[in-house]
Write a protein that holds these residues in place. Structure first.
Motif, PDB file in Angstrom:
ATOM      1  N   PRO A 182      -0.336 -25.001  14.704  1.00  0.00           N
ATOM      2  CA  PRO A 182      -1.179 -24.020  15.396  1.00  0.00           C
ATOM      3  C   PRO A 182      -1.350 -22.705  14.621  1.00  0.00           C
ATOM      4  O   PRO A 182      -2.368 -22.049  14.736  1.00  0.00           O
ATOM      5  CB  PRO A 182      -0.444 -23.778  16.720  1.00  0.00           C
ATOM      6  N   TYR A 191      -4.708 -19.021  12.449  1.00  0.00           N
ATOM      7  CA  TYR A 191      -4.738 -17.591  12.120  1.00  0.00           C
ATOM      8  C   TYR A 191      -4.950 -17.345  10.625  1.00  0.00           C
ATOM      9  O   TYR A 191      -5.240 -16.220  10.226  1.00  0.00           O
ATOM     10  CB  TYR A 191      -3.409 -16.930  12.525  1.00  0.00           C
ATOM     11  N   PRO A 249      -7.266 -18.043   8.216  1.00  0.00           N
ATOM     12  CA  PRO A 249      -8.470 -17.403   7.674  1.00  0.00           C
ATOM     13  C   PRO A 249      -8.569 -15.919   8.043  1.00  0.00           C
ATOM     14  O   PRO A 249      -8.954 -15.099   7.217  1.00  0.00           O
ATOM     15  CB  PRO A 249      -9.621 -18.185   8.321  1.00  0.00           C
ATOM     16  N   TYR A 250      -8.176 -15.585   9.288  1.00  0.00           N
ATOM     17  CA  TYR A 250      -8.258 -14.188   9.730  1.00  0.00           C
ATOM     18  C   TYR A 250      -7.253 -13.309   8.969  1.00  0.00           C
ATOM     19  O   TYR A 250      -7.566 -12.179   8.583  1.00  0.00           O
ATOM     20  CB  TYR A 250      -8.015 -14.085  11.245  1.00  0.00           C
ATOM     21  N   LEU A 289      -8.520 -12.787   5.530  1.00  0.00           N
ATOM     22  CA  LEU A 289      -9.619 -11.813   5.540  1.00  0.00           C
ATOM     23  C   LEU A 289      -9.055 -10.383   5.600  1.00  0.00           C
ATOM     24  O   LEU A 289      -9.514  -9.492   4.883  1.00  0.00           O
ATOM     25  CB  LEU A 289     -10.532 -12.076   6.742  1.00  0.00           C
ATOM     26  N   PHE A 338      -7.602  -8.976   2.297  1.00  0.00           N
ATOM     27  CA  PHE A 338      -8.533  -8.346   1.349  1.00  0.00           C
ATOM     28  C   PHE A 338      -8.559  -6.835   1.593  1.00  0.00           C
ATOM     29  O   PHE A 338      -8.525  -6.041   0.657  1.00  0.00           O
ATOM     30  CB  PHE A 338      -9.948  -8.917   1.514  1.00  0.00           C
ATOM     31  N   SER A 393     -14.786 -14.650  -2.953  1.00  0.00           N
ATOM     32  CA  SER A 393     -13.688 -15.168  -2.119  1.00  0.00           C
ATOM     33  C   SER A 393     -13.729 -14.525  -0.736  1.00  0.00           C
ATOM     34  O   SER A 393     -13.504 -15.198   0.280  1.00  0.00           O
ATOM     35  CB  SER A 393     -12.315 -14.888  -2.727  1.00  0.00           C
ATOM     36  N   PHE A 394     -14.026 -13.219  -0.708  1.00  0.00           N
ATOM     37  CA  PHE A 394     -14.093 -12.507   0.573  1.00  0.00           C
ATOM     38  C   PHE A 394     -15.188 -13.097   1.461  1.00  0.00           C
ATOM     39  O   PHE A 394     -14.970 -13.353   2.653  1.00  0.00           O
ATOM     40  CB  PHE A 394     -14.352 -11.019   0.318  1.00  0.00           C
ATOM     41  N   VAL A 452     -14.089 -16.612   2.764  1.00  0.00           N
ATOM     42  CA  VAL A 452     -13.107 -16.511   3.860  1.00  0.00           C
ATOM     43  C   VAL A 452     -13.785 -15.946   5.111  1.00  0.00           C
ATOM     44  O   VAL A 452     -13.558 -16.422   6.229  1.00  0.00           O
ATOM     45  CB  VAL A 452     -11.901 -15.628   3.435  1.00  0.00           C
ATOM     46  N   GLY A 453     -14.653 -14.951   4.913  1.00  0.00           N
ATOM     47  CA  GLY A 453     -15.389 -14.362   6.033  1.00  0.00           C
ATOM     48  C   GLY A 453     -16.261 -15.388   6.733  1.00  0.00           C
ATOM     49  O   GLY A 453     -16.344 -15.416   7.960  1.00  0.00           O
ATOM     50  N   CYS A 458     -14.114 -17.578   8.891  1.00  0.00           N
ATOM     51  CA  CYS A 458     -13.725 -16.846  10.110  1.00  0.00           C
ATOM     52  C   CYS A 458     -14.880 -16.801  11.110  1.00  0.00           C
ATOM     53  O   CYS A 458     -14.685 -17.009  12.307  1.00  0.00           O
ATOM     54  CB  CYS A 458     -13.305 -15.418   9.762  1.00  0.00           C
ATOM     55  N   LEU A 467     -15.353 -20.174  12.671  1.00  0.00           N
ATOM     56  CA  LEU A 467     -14.300 -20.441  13.661  1.00  0.00           C
ATOM     57  C   LEU A 467     -14.546 -19.658  14.948  1.00  0.00           C
ATOM     58  O   LEU A 467     -14.286 -20.150  16.044  1.00  0.00           O
ATOM     59  CB  LEU A 467     -12.929 -20.057  13.087  1.00  0.00           C
ATOM     60  N   SER A 468     -15.062 -18.445  14.801  1.00  0.00           N
ATOM     61  CA  SER A 468     -15.281 -17.605  15.989  1.00  0.00           C
ATOM     62  C   SER A 468     -16.487 -18.051  16.795  1.00  0.00           C
ATOM     63  O   SER A 468     -16.500 -17.929  18.014  1.00  0.00           O
ATOM     64  CB  SER A 468     -15.492 -16.149  15.575  1.00  0.00           C
ATOM     65  N   SER A 470      -5.011 -20.837  20.707  1.00  0.00           N
ATOM     66  CA  SER A 470      -3.547 -20.901  20.765  1.00  0.00           C
ATOM     67  C   SER A 470      -2.954 -19.523  21.032  1.00  0.00           C
ATOM     68  O   SER A 470      -3.588 -18.504  20.775  1.00  0.00           O
ATOM     69  CB  SER A 470      -2.984 -21.468  19.457  1.00  0.00           C
ATOM     70  N   ILE A 471      -1.756 -19.532  21.547  1.00  0.00           N
ATOM     71  CA  ILE A 471      -0.996 -18.289  21.734  1.00  0.00           C
ATOM     72  C   ILE A 471       0.274 -18.454  20.906  1.00  0.00           C
ATOM     73  O   ILE A 471       0.978 -19.457  21.032  1.00  0.00           O
ATOM     74  CB  ILE A 471      -0.622 -18.057  23.224  1.00  0.00           C
ATOM     75  N   THR A 523      -0.750 -24.439  22.378  1.00  0.00           N
ATOM     76  CA  THR A 523      -2.055 -24.878  21.865  1.00  0.00           C
ATOM     77  C   THR A 523      -2.820 -25.578  22.971  1.00  0.00           C
ATOM     78  O   THR A 523      -2.261 -26.408  23.687  1.00  0.00           O
ATOM     79  CB  THR A 523      -1.857 -25.864  20.693  1.00  0.00           C
TER      80      THR A 523
END
Lengths: 200, 128
Positions: A161, A165, A167-168, A171, A174, B21-22, B25-26, B29, B32-33, B105-106, B116
């Protein structure tokens, strides 16, 4: 003594051995003088203060997310005093801060240690392989490796699980890496500090 | 024209590498969001990587989980789950509130707790 405790004791002995060994390796006969030794002591104290101060601050945005102000000291030492001393400072800082925070030999302690170790090794290697890389690049690379090192340990303890986190956290690395790199860049440009460090 | 000062050729390559790369990765993210998340009906609760519970989110229940530094209280409700209280200093897991979507998830890193959420057809219920 059960098996888990035996593992912990063995790990602690190995860790302390590694730190003492690193401290000796960090000592260079030719270049060391009382002034340098005092400087390294001050740097370690600064790294500890930053590390402990940050542990008082709550996590922001993500669990375990911190700016990593102590890395300013590690990166500065890497540039001014070299790899061995930076490695010694990073290891001692991770060890002592986790002892002060009471998470020594727990997941938090292992995460800090692995992150610091991987980060310093990566930054040292990058400086050797890519001599023209700026302090920003080295710092960001170190921050990314720090996150990866921590996630490796978190994976063992928390399972997959935690990968959600990753990827965040990368990010954010950076941003924090650039911030730390920027602070070291400013320190390097500071004329008074330059004069002080180069004075014999 | 030859680049001088801070912006040498090497620095431009470095900036491009960091920028690419930024952005990569962005983009991950962002994906995923924004990706569609269906409502979850099952939650897996693990402590230090060991699964303790796998339960359906179709009832109200409070689960007390003993941890290294005390007790973690997990609040299960219809279609959602949250950490009600935890002995961790940051309290980040508590502040995360209720989670209700598949894949969310927490995490409580201090205690080694992870919850999860997933969505399954046939539900198995395990109480260890």
């Amino acid at each position: 003594m059960n098996e888990e405790w035996l593992h912990r004791v063995v790990f602690a002995v190995l860790l302390l051995g590694a730190v003492i060994f690193t401290s000796f390796v960090g000592y260079e006969k030719r270049n060391n003088n009382a002034r340098d030794v005092a400087h390294i002591g001050v740097m370690l104290a600064l790294a500890l203060v930053f590390g402990v101060l940050e542990s008082f601050l709550p996590d922001f945005l993500l669990p375990g997310m911190r700016i990593g102000l102590a890395n300013v000291v590690t990166l500065f030492v890497l540039y001014v005093y070299g790899f061995k001393k930076a490695l010694a400072i990073a290891l001692l800082k991770a060890l002592l801060v986790s002892m002060m925070r009471g998470n020594f030999l727990s997941m938090g302690g292992y995460m800090a240690l692995t992150g610091s170790l991987l980060s310093v090794l990566g930054m040292g290697l990058l400086r050797v392989l890519w001599k023209n890389c700026s302090v920003f690049g080295v710092s960001i690379f170190g921050a990314l490796l720090h996150v990866l090192g921590q996630i490796m340990i978190a994976l063992i303890y928390l399972g997959t699980p935690i990968l959600g986190y990753l990827p965040y956290l990368l990010l954010m690395a950076f941003g924090t890496g650039a911030l730390v790199g920027g602070l070291v860049f400013l320190l390097q440009k500071n004329r008074a500090l330059k004069r002080y460090l180069s004075a014999k | 024209m030859k680049a001088r000062g801070f912006w040498s050729k090497s620095r431009i390559v470095e900036a491009c590498l960091i920028g690419t790369s930024f952005l990569l990765v962005g983009a991950v993210c962002l994906w995923l969001s924004l990706k569609d998340k269906s409502a979850a009906n099952t939650a897996d609760i693990s402590l230090k990587g060991e699964r303790l519970y796998s339960l359906t989110l179709d009832h109200q229940e409070e689960i007390d989980i003993p941890s290294d530094h005390g007790h973690i209280l997990v609040d299960v409700d219809v279609g959602k789950i949250a950490v009600k209280s935890s002995p961790c200093p940051s309290q980040y897991c508590v502040h995360q509130g209720y989670k209700s979507h598949e894949g969310e998830s927490i995490i409580c890193a201090y205690e080694g707790l992870s919850i999860t959420l997933r969505s399954v057809g046939g539900v198995e219920v395990i109480h260890v």
